[in-house]
Motif scaffolding. Sequence first.
Motif, mmCIF file in Angstrom:
data_model
loop_
_atom_site.group_PDB
_atom_site.id
_atom_site.type_symbol
_atom_site.label_atom_id
_atom_site.label_comp_id
_atom_site.label_asym_id
_atom_site.label_seq_id
_atom_site.Cartn_x
_atom_site.Cartn_y
_atom_site.Cartn_z
ATOM 1 N N GLY A 46 -101.244 8.297 -57.107
ATOM 2 C CA GLY A 46 -100.022 8.137 -56.076
ATOM 3 C C GLY A 46 -99.148 6.891 -56.636
ATOM 4 N N ASP A 47 -99.065 6.053 -55.678
ATOM 5 C CA ASP A 47 -98.203 4.733 -55.820
ATOM 6 C C ASP A 47 -99.032 3.349 -55.893
ATOM 7 O OD1 ASP A 47 -95.877 6.103 -55.328
ATOM 8 O OD2 ASP A 47 -95.775 5.819 -53.072
ATOM 9 N N LEU A 48 -100.365 3.883 -56.262
ATOM 10 C CA LEU A 48 -101.289 2.668 -56.426
ATOM 11 C C LEU A 48 -101.277 2.028 -57.896
ATOM 12 C CD1 LEU A 48 -103.554 0.927 -54.994
ATOM 13 C CD2 LEU A 48 -104.926 2.717 -56.031
ATOM 14 N N VAL A 49 -101.424 3.031 -58.906
ATOM 15 C CA VAL A 49 -101.236 2.771 -60.243
ATOM 16 C C VAL A 49 -100.150 3.432 -61.127
ATOM 17 C CG1 VAL A 49 -102.649 2.487 -62.441
ATOM 18 C CG2 VAL A 49 -103.946 2.356 -59.987
ATOM 19 N N HIS A 50 -99.478 2.701 -61.869
ATOM 20 C CA HIS A 50 -98.379 3.283 -62.755
ATOM 21 C C HIS A 50 -99.214 3.433 -64.139
ATOM 22 C CE1 HIS A 50 -94.882 4.660 -65.194
ATOM 23 N NE2 HIS A 50 -95.382 3.553 -65.871
ATOM 24 N N TRP A 51 -99.496 4.466 -64.478
ATOM 25 C CA TRP A 51 -100.087 4.553 -65.948
ATOM 26 C C TRP A 51 -99.349 4.771 -67.102
ATOM 27 C CZ3 TRP A 51 -105.057 3.381 -66.816
ATOM 28 C CH2 TRP A 51 -105.952 3.380 -65.629
ATOM 29 N N ASP A 52 -99.197 3.816 -68.110
ATOM 30 C CA ASP A 52 -98.632 4.111 -69.417
ATOM 31 C C ASP A 52 -99.562 4.592 -70.310
ATOM 32 O OD1 ASP A 52 -96.136 2.949 -68.722
ATOM 33 O OD2 ASP A 52 -96.894 0.941 -69.301
ATOM 34 N N VAL A 53 -99.222 5.111 -71.453
ATOM 35 C CA VAL A 53 -99.966 5.481 -72.404
ATOM 36 C C VAL A 53 -99.894 4.952 -73.735
ATOM 37 C CG1 VAL A 53 -100.183 7.844 -71.032
ATOM 38 C CG2 VAL A 53 -98.376 7.464 -73.078
ATOM 39 N N GLN A 54 -100.898 4.961 -74.745
ATOM 40 C CA GLN A 54 -100.799 4.805 -76.186
ATOM 41 C C GLN A 54 -101.196 5.807 -76.890
ATOM 42 O OE1 GLN A 54 -103.100 1.074 -77.326
ATOM 43 N NE2 GLN A 54 -104.887 1.805 -76.043
ATOM 44 N N PRO A 55 -100.977 5.949 -78.276
ATOM 45 C CA PRO A 55 -101.492 7.020 -79.096
ATOM 46 C C PRO A 55 -103.056 6.564 -79.104
ATOM 47 C CG PRO A 55 -99.684 5.767 -80.229
ATOM 48 C CD PRO A 55 -99.898 5.238 -79.090
ATOM 49 N N LEU A 56 -103.828 7.835 -79.710
ATOM 50 C CA LEU A 56 -105.219 7.620 -79.912
ATOM 51 C C LEU A 56 -105.630 6.381 -80.834
ATOM 52 C CD1 LEU A 56 -108.237 9.049 -79.135
ATOM 53 C CD2 LEU A 56 -107.736 10.412 -81.057
ATOM 54 N N GLU A 57 -104.686 6.268 -81.752
ATOM 55 C CA GLU A 57 -105.011 5.188 -82.665
ATOM 56 C C GLU A 57 -104.790 3.816 -82.262
ATOM 57 O OE1 GLU A 57 -104.512 9.132 -84.682
ATOM 58 O OE2 GLU A 57 -103.347 8.082 -83.135
ATOM 59 N N GLY A 58 -104.141 3.651 -80.781
ATOM 60 C CA GLY A 58 -103.892 2.531 -80.456
ATOM 61 C C GLY A 58 -105.193 1.790 -80.133
ATOM 62 N N PHE A 59 -106.376 2.666 -80.000
ATOM 63 C CA PHE A 59 -107.571 1.873 -79.569
ATOM 64 C C PHE A 59 -108.172 1.094 -80.721
ATOM 65 C CE2 PHE A 59 -108.266 5.430 -76.531
ATOM 66 C CZ PHE A 59 -108.473 4.647 -75.457
ATOM 67 N N GLU A 60 -107.555 1.418 -82.041
ATOM 68 C CA GLU A 60 -107.967 0.665 -83.286
ATOM 69 C C GLU A 60 -107.071 -0.334 -83.599
ATOM 70 O OE1 GLU A 60 -108.520 4.320 -83.455
ATOM 71 O OE2 GLU A 60 -110.267 3.953 -82.765
ATOM 72 N N SER A 61 -105.552 -0.006 -83.224
ATOM 73 C CA SER A 61 -104.468 -0.971 -83.702
ATOM 74 C C SER A 61 -104.247 -2.137 -82.688
ATOM 75 C CB SER A 61 -103.442 -0.133 -84.001
ATOM 76 O OG SER A 61 -102.862 0.551 -83.130
#
Length: 364
Positions: free
Chosen positions: A22-37
């Motif tokens: 809802g309005d509680l959290v705005h979710w951004d995304v990163q590529p799967l490889e972002g976990f490593e980089s």
Amino acid sequence: MRYAGLTWDHPRGHDALAASAGDLVHWDVQPLEGFESHPVDALCARYDLVVIDHPHLGDAVATGCLRPLDELFAPRELARWGADSVGPTMRSYAMAGRQWALPLDAATQVAATRTDLAGEAPATWDEVRRLAHRAPVALSLAGPHAFLTFASIAVAMGEEPAADPEELISHGTGRAVLDLMTAIDSLAPPESRSLNPIGLLELMAGTDRLAHCPLVYGYVTYADRVAFTDAPAVSPGGRPGSTLGGTGLALSTRCAPTAELLDHMRWLMSPDAQREFLPRHHGQPSARAAWADPAIAGVDFYRRTSTTCEQAWVRPRHAGYVAFQTAASATVREALAGRTDHGEALDRMRAQYRASRTPEGRRT
């Protein structure tokens, strides 16, 4: 108050979180490889909620960027979520006597097969080797996955890597794993070597150029096109060697959680969310009850891989481990390509592991 969250750029990682926030959290995304980089402390400086992979805990705890959840949730709640979670998912986010994340998503390496091209999935590594001579078979080798595949085969052979904190693996098991990987990889479709798990599953689901991958992180979103089964064992009925994946929901130290946010996190771990909401929104729940629910979408995926998830190996989580995992994967690829002798490659990996546990190694 609106919080900032970061997850990974795939329907499995994003859709349920965004739909429920809802309005509680705005979710951004990163590529799967972002976990490593991207270092976890740098991400925590920008976000209140961070979806993390458990091997990053050592670096996160060392930099003090996560808020321990046992300060925010009652012991009975944490104990219940742990008891209800499939395999070691909950305890993979526990370290130094604290709970640092909740297991939002459960995954481990399992076998993926196009049965129209390969027939029934091979149950043992000898069967995988034989299949590779008559159908296109590939190992998951891109990024950190070369080492994760190495580790999983070692588990199937009866030796968990890093059981001794100062020693990665015995020479005999390590050589046997590299020899087996080389035999299979020498027959693999060349294009497969650069693909991450999603890329491998896309290749398998969308073309006839890949019939089987014996170890790839399972995605229920592909279960309508690919058959997922337990990871191979060395002998029938043996332990299916696999390295735990999945993701956890953590709070950064910049986050000032309100009662509303904590209640939202409780709801994400609730039976209703785990068995109904998450699966309807492409999620892959961590609750054992969801994995056993005959009404859940993708029930065959969960039923046929649950044994592997229950017995999956949990990676080391010391500060410096993630950098080791990257370096060791490069060493494995060098060995498979014939550019490094297997004995030399194994010695290098063992040295890389020992170095990762030193103060100098933690800074690399």
